[in-house]
Structure formats: C-alpha cells, structure tokens
Design a protein around this motif. Sequence first.
Motif, PDB file in Angstrom:
ATOM      1  N   PHE A  82       0.807  -1.315   0.170  1.00 32.52           N
ATOM      2  CA  PHE A  82      -0.055  -0.164   0.308  1.00 32.52           C
ATOM      3  C   PHE A  82       0.852   1.236  -0.014  1.00 32.52           C
ATOM      4  CE2 PHE A  82      -1.873   3.557   2.277  1.00 32.52           C
ATOM      5  CZ  PHE A  82      -2.949   3.748   1.425  1.00 32.52           C
ATOM      6  N   LEU A  83       1.848   1.218   0.711  1.00 34.31           N
ATOM      7  CA  LEU A  83       2.844   2.373   0.947  1.00 34.31           C
ATOM      8  C   LEU A  83       3.445   2.707  -0.630  1.00 34.31           C
ATOM      9  CD1 LEU A  83       4.499   1.997   4.319  1.00 34.31           C
ATOM     10  CD2 LEU A  83       2.522   3.782   3.668  1.00 34.31           C
ATOM     11  N   SER A  84       4.049   1.624  -1.172  1.00 31.89           N
ATOM     12  CA  SER A  84       4.554   1.771  -2.381  1.00 31.89           C
ATOM     13  C   SER A  84       3.756   2.185  -3.511  1.00 31.89           C
ATOM     14  CB  SER A  84       5.063   0.216  -3.052  1.00 31.89           C
ATOM     15  OG  SER A  84       5.432   0.701  -4.122  1.00 31.89           O
ATOM     16  N   LYS A  85       2.428   1.756  -3.429  1.00 30.39           N
ATOM     17  CA  LYS A  85       1.430   2.304  -4.358  1.00 30.39           C
ATOM     18  C   LYS A  85       0.720   3.820  -4.092  1.00 30.39           C
ATOM     19  CE  LYS A  85      -0.466  -1.995  -5.984  1.00 30.39           C
ATOM     20  NZ  LYS A  85      -1.460  -3.052  -6.096  1.00 30.39           N
ATOM     21  N   LEU A  86       0.900   4.284  -2.767  1.00 34.33           N
ATOM     22  CA  LEU A  86       0.445   5.476  -2.473  1.00 34.33           C
ATOM     23  C   LEU A  86       1.335   6.348  -2.884  1.00 34.33           C
ATOM     24  CD1 LEU A  86      -1.580   7.455  -0.927  1.00 34.33           C
ATOM     25  CD2 LEU A  86      -0.157   7.045   1.223  1.00 34.33           C
ATOM     26  N   TRP A  87       2.830   5.736  -2.752  1.00 34.69           N
ATOM     27  CA  TRP A  87       3.766   6.816  -3.288  1.00 34.69           C
ATOM     28  C   TRP A  87       3.877   7.047  -4.827  1.00 34.69           C
ATOM     29  CZ3 TRP A  87       6.752  10.862  -2.343  1.00 34.69           C
ATOM     30  CH2 TRP A  87       7.893  10.880  -3.247  1.00 34.69           C
ATOM     31  N   GLU A  88       3.809   5.832  -5.442  1.00 34.75           N
ATOM     32  CA  GLU A  88       3.843   5.913  -6.839  1.00 34.75           C
ATOM     33  C   GLU A  88       2.430   7.011  -7.290  1.00 34.75           C
ATOM     34  OE1 GLU A  88       2.544   2.475 -10.192  1.00 34.75           O
ATOM     35  OE2 GLU A  88       4.015   2.140  -8.773  1.00 34.75           O
ATOM     36  N   THR A  89       1.412   6.810  -6.814  1.00 34.95           N
ATOM     37  CA  THR A  89       0.051   7.496  -7.087  1.00 34.95           C
ATOM     38  C   THR A  89       0.474   9.050  -6.807  1.00 34.95           C
ATOM     39  OG1 THR A  89      -1.351   5.785  -6.457  1.00 34.95           O
ATOM     40  CG2 THR A  89      -2.279   8.093  -6.665  1.00 34.95           C
ATOM     41  N   TYR A  90       1.237   9.292  -5.924  1.00 35.45           N
ATOM     42  CA  TYR A  90       1.819  10.597  -5.336  1.00 35.45           C
ATOM     43  C   TYR A  90       2.681  11.201  -6.618  1.00 35.45           C
ATOM     44  CZ  TYR A  90       3.874  14.709  -3.481  1.00 35.45           C
ATOM     45  OH  TYR A  90       4.314  15.938  -3.295  1.00 35.45           O
ATOM     46  N   VAL A  91       3.605  10.492  -6.896  1.00 33.22           N
ATOM     47  CA  VAL A  91       4.587  10.872  -7.713  1.00 33.22           C
ATOM     48  C   VAL A  91       3.972  11.192  -9.144  1.00 33.22           C
ATOM     49  CG1 VAL A  91       6.754   9.986  -9.256  1.00 33.22           C
ATOM     50  CG2 VAL A  91       6.465   9.750  -6.764  1.00 33.22           C
ATOM     51  N   LYS A  92       2.950  10.089  -9.807  1.00 34.16           N
ATOM     52  CA  LYS A  92       2.285  10.352 -10.939  1.00 34.16           C
ATOM     53  C   LYS A  92       1.438  11.813 -11.089  1.00 34.16           C
ATOM     54  CE  LYS A  92       2.146   5.494 -12.325  1.00 34.16           C
ATOM     55  NZ  LYS A  92       1.139   4.451 -12.598  1.00 34.16           N
ATOM     56  N   SER A  93       1.145  12.133  -9.783  1.00 33.59           N
ATOM     57  CA  SER A  93       0.236  13.368  -9.490  1.00 33.59           C
ATOM     58  C   SER A  93       1.029  14.683  -9.818  1.00 33.59           C
ATOM     59  CB  SER A  93      -0.536  13.448  -8.488  1.00 33.59           C
ATOM     60  OG  SER A  93       0.360  13.843  -7.314  1.00 33.59           O
ATOM     61  N   LEU A  94       2.362  14.558  -9.743  1.00 30.37           N
ATOM     62  CA  LEU A  94       3.334  15.581  -9.748  1.00 30.37           C
ATOM     63  C   LEU A  94       3.376  16.317 -11.485  1.00 30.37           C
ATOM     64  CD1 LEU A  94       6.369  14.580  -7.366  1.00 30.37           C
ATOM     65  CD2 LEU A  94       4.479  15.971  -6.866  1.00 30.37           C
ATOM     66  N   GLU A  95       3.308  17.441 -11.435  1.00 31.62           N
ATOM     67  CA  GLU A  95       3.427  18.104 -12.700  1.00 31.62           C
ATOM     68  C   GLU A  95       4.802  18.533 -13.101  1.00 31.62           C
ATOM     69  OE1 GLU A  95       0.212  21.102 -13.350  1.00 31.62           O
ATOM     70  OE2 GLU A  95      -1.262  19.838 -12.506  1.00 31.62           O
ATOM     71  N   GLY A  96       5.181  18.444 -14.316  1.00 30.94           N
ATOM     72  CA  GLY A  96       6.453  18.936 -14.843  1.00 30.94           C
ATOM     73  C   GLY A  96       7.701  18.125 -14.623  1.00 30.94           C
ATOM     74  N   ARG A  97       7.466  16.646 -14.307  1.00 32.03           N
ATOM     75  CA  ARG A  97       8.375  16.006 -14.388  1.00 32.03           C
ATOM     76  C   ARG A  97       8.221  14.905 -15.474  1.00 32.03           C
ATOM     77  NH1 ARG A  97      11.573  15.080 -10.279  1.00 32.03           N
ATOM     78  NH2 ARG A  97      11.014  16.214  -8.456  1.00 32.03           N
ATOM     79  N   SER A  98       9.399  14.306 -15.901  1.00 28.49           N
ATOM     80  CA  SER A  98       9.345  13.391 -17.198  1.00 28.49           C
ATOM     81  C   SER A  98       9.011  11.947 -16.701  1.00 28.49           C
ATOM     82  CB  SER A  98      10.520  13.486 -17.813  1.00 28.49           C
ATOM     83  OG  SER A  98      11.560  12.818 -16.862  1.00 28.49           O
ATOM     84  N   SER A  99       8.828  11.114 -17.531  1.00 30.84           N
ATOM     85  CA  SER A  99       8.497   9.718 -17.211  1.00 30.84           C
ATOM     86  C   SER A  99       9.628   9.206 -16.524  1.00 30.84           C
ATOM     87  CB  SER A  99       7.792   8.932 -18.517  1.00 30.84           C
ATOM     88  OG  SER A  99       8.884   8.907 -19.246  1.00 30.84           O
ATOM     89  N   ASP A 100      10.924   9.646 -17.080  1.00 28.76           N
ATOM     90  CA  ASP A 100      12.126   8.909 -16.615  1.00 28.76           C
ATOM     91  C   ASP A 100      12.364   9.386 -15.258  1.00 28.76           C
ATOM     92  OD1 ASP A 100      12.864   7.547 -18.869  1.00 28.76           O
ATOM     93  OD2 ASP A 100      14.033   8.955 -19.648  1.00 28.76           O
ATOM     94  N   GLU A 101      12.184  10.806 -14.772  1.00 29.10           N
ATOM     95  CA  GLU A 101      12.172  11.052 -13.411  1.00 29.10           C
ATOM     96  C   GLU A 101      11.134  10.192 -12.284  1.00 29.10           C
ATOM     97  OE1 GLU A 101      13.441  15.678 -14.138  1.00 29.10           O
ATOM     98  OE2 GLU A 101      11.462  15.244 -14.564  1.00 29.10           O
ATOM     99  N   ASN A 102      10.015  10.153 -12.949  1.00 30.03           N
ATOM    100  CA  ASN A 102       8.899   9.415 -12.284  1.00 30.03           C
ATOM    101  C   ASN A 102       9.471   8.113 -12.014  1.00 30.03           C
ATOM    102  OD1 ASN A 102       7.327  11.918 -12.011  1.00 30.03           O
ATOM    103  ND2 ASN A 102       5.844  11.238 -13.433  1.00 30.03           N
ATOM    104  N   LYS A 103       9.885   7.527 -12.891  1.00 32.78           N
ATOM    105  CA  LYS A 103      10.486   5.939 -12.724  1.00 32.78           C
ATOM    106  C   LYS A 103      11.494   5.939 -11.828  1.00 32.78           C
ATOM    107  CE  LYS A 103      11.808   2.061 -15.443  1.00 32.78           C
ATOM    108  NZ  LYS A 103      12.011   1.313 -16.767  1.00 32.78           N
TER     109      LYS A 103
END
Length: 169
Positions: free
Chosen positions: A56-77
Amino acid sequence: RLTPDRWKEILERAYDYTMKPDLHNDLILAYEGYTLLLAGAFKGAYLYGWMIIENFLSKLWETYVKSLEGRSSDENKTLTDNKSWTSYLDIEMLSIVGKIKIPKVRKLFNNMRKLRNEVVHNRKDISIEEARGCLRASVIILLNRLRNQDPFLDLEKNDLVEAFKLQKE
C-alpha cells in the motif's frame, strides 16, 4: 435475521470489493494472515500484514509521484523504481509530503519494517502481540480505504506503539 437495509449494505460492500481488486486481494491476504496467527505461525502472520502495508505504501507513493506536474516519465520512474526505492524511502517521503501526518505513525512503520527485516534476514521470532499488531495495522488501513478516509487514521492507537515504546514520541 437481516433487514433489507442490512442486506443492501452487505451487497454494496461486496460490490465495492469486486470493483477494487487491490482491496479484494489485500482482504484475502489479511484473512490468510489471521489464519496463520490462529495456527501459531506468528512469523508468517506478521509478514502477511507487512506485505499488505508495504504494498500500500508503495502504491500510495507511486500515485503521488504520478500526480506531480512537470516531471518526465524517466524522473517519475526513478522515484518509483522498486529495485532502488525501498519501503524506508516510501515511508520517509510520504511523511515529508504530508501523506503520513503523524510522526508516531511514521516511526511505527519504520519499527515494523525493521522487525520485518530481522525476521527475513536473521530469522527472528515474532510474538503473538507483534503479529496481531501488524495484521491489525494492515486491516485498519484497509478499512479506512474502504470508508474513503485517511488510510492512516487511528494507527497511532495500535498496540505496537506501546510495544515499540513510541507512546512518548
């Protein structure tokens, strides 16, 4: 005897479970964890509870990161790569960004994580209280999610807070 309103509530809850596969799978893991607890397999019960929490913590963090604007997919990964990103980092970052609001809950998760590592790497024994506390924490998160509440609501009241001597934190 069940009233029609109670039947409706039960069917709505069952529908929620089928429409949210992550919750459905976590509920099965929680059930299996409690089965292990009742069978005296405390290490297994603890690990099942932690598995639910860590996922759950991992998915919550992933969801948060995906919600950030102005980041590339590589940065999110990079910020969500499970090979280099640990549950410790999930806990700390979720605390920093305000998803885990109560310091005692952050410390509870870190103590639970450390205990998990001792079980896996050093074959440490787990007490019934530790196993029950971990499973209880995972179920509290599940129930809060089902109720669309803060997933960490009331976690600071978990018995492990006292066991880990976090009550004065």
